[in-house]
Enzyme design. Structure first.
Site, PDB file in Angstrom:
ATOM      1  CE  LYS A   1      -4.729   1.349   0.372  1.00 20.23           C
ATOM      2  NZ  LYS A   1      -5.344   0.051  -0.471  1.00 20.23           N
TER       3      LYS A   1
HETATM    4  P1  NAD Z   1     -12.697   8.201  -2.585  1.00 20.56           P
HETATM    5  O1  NAD Z   1     -12.154   8.982  -2.401  1.00 20.56           O
HETATM    6  O2  NAD Z   1     -13.351   7.452  -4.368  1.00 20.56           O
HETATM    7  O3  NAD Z   1     -13.965   8.108  -2.166  1.00 20.56           O
HETATM    8  C1  NAD Z   1     -14.375   8.586  -0.591  1.00 20.56           C
HETATM    9  C2  NAD Z   1     -15.389   8.785  -0.549  1.00 20.56           C
HETATM   10  O4  NAD Z   1     -15.589   8.719   0.938  1.00 20.56           O
HETATM   11  C3  NAD Z   1     -15.900  10.736  -1.056  1.00 20.56           C
HETATM   12  O5  NAD Z   1     -17.091  10.291  -1.533  1.00 20.56           O
HETATM   13  C4  NAD Z   1     -15.635  11.190   0.515  1.00 20.56           C
HETATM   14  O6  NAD Z   1     -16.650  12.264  -0.429  1.00 20.56           O
HETATM   15  C5  NAD Z   1     -16.273   9.753   1.174  1.00 20.56           C
HETATM   16  N1  NAD Z   1     -15.529  10.571   2.221  1.00 20.56           N
HETATM   17  C6  NAD Z   1     -14.549  10.928   2.341  1.00 20.56           C
HETATM   18  N2  NAD Z   1     -14.037  10.877   4.395  1.00 20.56           N
HETATM   19  C7  NAD Z   1     -15.568  10.939   4.511  1.00 20.56           C
HETATM   20  C8  NAD Z   1     -15.890  10.929   5.331  1.00 20.56           C
HETATM   21  N3  NAD Z   1     -14.808  10.843   6.904  1.00 20.56           N
HETATM   22  N4  NAD Z   1     -17.158  10.656   6.500  1.00 20.56           N
HETATM   23  C9  NAD Z   1     -18.057  10.146   5.259  1.00 20.56           C
HETATM   24  N5  NAD Z   1     -17.100  10.286   4.399  1.00 20.56           N
HETATM   25  C10 NAD Z   1     -16.280  10.457   3.639  1.00 20.56           C
HETATM   26  O7  NAD Z   1     -11.816   6.890  -2.279  1.00 20.56           O
HETATM   27  P2  NAD Z   1     -12.469   4.873  -3.203  1.00 20.56           P
HETATM   28  O8  NAD Z   1     -11.293   4.446  -3.938  1.00 20.56           O
HETATM   29  O9  NAD Z   1     -13.928   5.073  -3.504  1.00 20.56           O
HETATM   30  O10 NAD Z   1     -12.551   4.602  -1.565  1.00 20.56           O
HETATM   31  C11 NAD Z   1     -13.230   4.429  -0.496  1.00 20.56           C
HETATM   32  C12 NAD Z   1     -12.836   3.175   0.546  1.00 20.56           C
HETATM   33  O11 NAD Z   1     -12.672   1.692  -0.094  1.00 20.56           O
HETATM   34  C13 NAD Z   1     -11.086   3.143   1.216  1.00 20.56           C
HETATM   35  O12 NAD Z   1     -11.602   2.684   2.619  1.00 20.56           O
HETATM   36  C14 NAD Z   1     -10.692   2.639   0.121  1.00 20.56           C
HETATM   37  O13 NAD Z   1      -9.200   2.115   1.194  1.00 20.56           O
HETATM   38  C15 NAD Z   1     -11.124   1.491   0.098  1.00 20.56           C
HETATM   39  N6  NAD Z   1     -10.726   0.683  -1.270  1.00 20.56           N
HETATM   40  C16 NAD Z   1     -11.543   1.187  -2.092  1.00 20.56           C
HETATM   41  C17 NAD Z   1     -10.334  -0.041  -3.566  1.00 20.56           C
HETATM   42  C18 NAD Z   1     -10.621   1.275  -4.721  1.00 20.56           C
HETATM   43  O14 NAD Z   1     -10.567  -0.057  -5.581  1.00 20.56           O
HETATM   44  N7  NAD Z   1     -10.736   2.101  -5.265  1.00 20.56           N
HETATM   45  C19 NAD Z   1     -10.606  -1.487  -3.753  1.00 20.56           C
HETATM   46  C20 NAD Z   1     -10.709  -1.640  -2.201  1.00 20.56           C
HETATM   47  C21 NAD Z   1     -10.726  -0.789  -0.649  1.00 20.56           C
END
Ligand code: NAD
Length: 430
Positions: free
Chosen positions: A120
């Site tokens: 990561k």
């Molecule tokens: P992103 O940046 O695209 O979206 C994050 C979302 O969460 C946004 O809508 C943001 O406004 C919201 N957010 C941020 N802080 C917040 C808070 N304090 N309270 C409420 N909402 C909040 O990110 P993503 O890629 O969708 O990732 C989201 C989660 O999924 C993370 O934990 C990430 O590690 C996990 N994840 C992502 C992927 C991927 O392929 N992108 C894969 C596995 C896990």
């Protein structure tokens, strides 16, 4: 620590000593004890094989300030192939958080059976106010700082919190410029034009819903009759909400960083998408009740999908959640204490290391297509994703039934067991 009479305590891990690292390592310790894991391997898995910390200058657009920014790249297990894991831009990123996320990536890859170890990366910066030019400068400098430890056969990055396809394109370009030829395989989650895979953008959200549907089947509920709340409206959350809606489930609550909206009659993600494209966030969305992020988690629903950031379900709100199932899209959204409370309350938790593994699975497809010069259609990708996620879900479910443990413990047992066997087979050098 039962079977392990060595002193495996958090005091030894001072560099990584943060709540998220403790969560990841306590999960490992508890599962290792249950599995009677070889103490040599157990100890080896508690800390990453490599952890890189860099600091670099970052110039804001106004030319007047140069800030020092911290970046991390942690590679947990180098045993089974290259390491693989996302890159996040977030103001709270630290070594412990990135290490925890790398550890979970190892289990995640092993649960699906992918030939990767976990990694990561992170840069401690608030991505929201960054201009495009600022984001590009941070990305290129970070890439250049860690260039010696990444590569298509070393360590492959992908989007995560605060990063996207464009960031991956800049990483690929910076890396390719430095090595002198184009290397698309250094990242996944790239734009299609640069060798990205069909279906990668939707993969994590799609996998979350695949798991929710599979869990519904196991407990005898029709997914299309459920009410769903999604916290986080980014890549993972928005995709999960759209697919849930299109599959017939009722999306009753959504939230992003600006707060939450709730409507028991259902929300249409096409309309929230439109609102966000005009207004930037969900704030002010009409025909719904405005709630805080914390309140949204406690609204009535059948399936709660945390898909934003870590530590959202904790011992204070776990007793008040009004759902039947939690499907973890985010990494580490549930604390250890909350996990125990939810289990006592009979709320089924489909853990992050299974539920959000769709992203790394299609990242693997992208990497394979790139190396073999293949072009799979969206349908092919979706079908293969469904097969791998479905198989992994069934294995975790069966293990949980046979061993009488939660889905999280079962998933950890499968992931840790596979990594441990790989380590044992390779032996110790020299
Ligand atoms: P992103 O940046 O695209 O979206 C994050 C979302 O969460 C946004 O809508 C943001 O406004 C919201 N957010 C941020 N802080 C917040 C808070 N304090 N309270 C409420 N909402 C909040 O990110 P993503 O890629 O969708 O990732 C989201 C989660 O999924 C993370 O934990 C990430 O590690 C996990 N994840 C992502 C992927 C991927 O392929 N992108 C894969 C596995 C896990």
């Amino acid at each position: 620590m039962g079977t392990n009479n060595r002193k495996l305590t958090a005091e030894q891990d001072i560099e990584w000593d943060t709540p998220m690292y403790k969560l990841a390592v306590t999960q490992l310790d508890n599962t290792a004890e249950l599995m009677c894991l070889d103490p040599n391997i157990w100890e080896r898995l508690r800390t990453p094989q490599r952890a890189h910390v860099v600091s670099f200058p970052f110039r804001r657009d106004d030319y007047s300030t140069v800030e020092t920014v911290f970046g991390y790249r942690v590679q947990h297990v180098l045993t089974m192939g290259p390491t693989k894991g996302g890159l996040r831009y977030d103001i709270n990123v630290d070594l412990g958080e990135v290490t925890a996320l790398a550890i979970w990536m190892s289990w995640k890859c092993a649960i699906i059976g992918l030939p990767f170890g976990g990694a990561k990366g992170g840069v401690r910066v608030d991505p929201v106010p960054l201009s495009r030019a600022e984001k590009q400068r941070i990305t290129r400098r970070y890439t250049s700082e860690i260039i010696n430890v990444i590569g298509e056969d070393r360590d492959i990055m992908a989007p995560d919190l605060g990063t996207d396809e464009q960031v991956m394109a800049w990483i690929m370009d910076t890396y390719s410029q430095q090595v002198g030829h184009t290397v698309p395989g250094v990242v996944t989650g790239k734009p299609i034009e640069l060798g990205g895979s069909q279906g990668r953008r939707e993969a994590t959200g799609r996998g979350v819903i695949t798991c929710a549907e599979a869990a519904c089947r196991q407990v005898g509920t029709a997914f299309d009759a459920t009410r769903v709340i999604v916290q986080g409206y980014g890549n993972v959350g928005a995709t999960a909400a759209r697919i849930a809606h299109n599959t017939g489930a009722k999306v009753v609550g959504l939230a992003d960083i600006s707060g939450g909206i709730y409507n028991p009659e259902g929300l249409d993600p096409a309309k929230t998408d439109e609102w966000i494209s005009e207004n930037g966030t969900l704030d002010g969305f009409p025909d719904s009740e405005t709630v805080t992020n914390e309140e949204l988690l406690e609204q009535p629903c059948d399936i709660l999908i945390p898909a934003a950031i870590q530590n959202q379900i904790h011992e204070r709100n776990a007793p008040r959640l009004d759902c039947k199932m939690v499907v973890e899209g985010a990494n580490g959204p549930t604390s250890l204490e909350a996990d125990a409370i939810l289990q006592d309350r009979g709320i089924l938790v489909v853990p992050d290391i299974l539920a959000n593994a769709g992203g790394v699975t299609v990242s693997y497809f992208e990497w394979v297509q790139g190396l073999a010069q293949l072009l799979w259609t969206a349908d092919e990708v979706s079908k293969r994703l469904g097969e791998l996620m479905g198989r992994a879900f069934d294995e975790v479910w069966t293990t949980s039934q046979v061993q009488g443990v939660s889905l999280r413990t079962a998933a950890l047992m499968l992931g840790i067991g596979r990594v441990a066997r790989a380590k044992k087979a390779r032996g110790v050098f020299p």
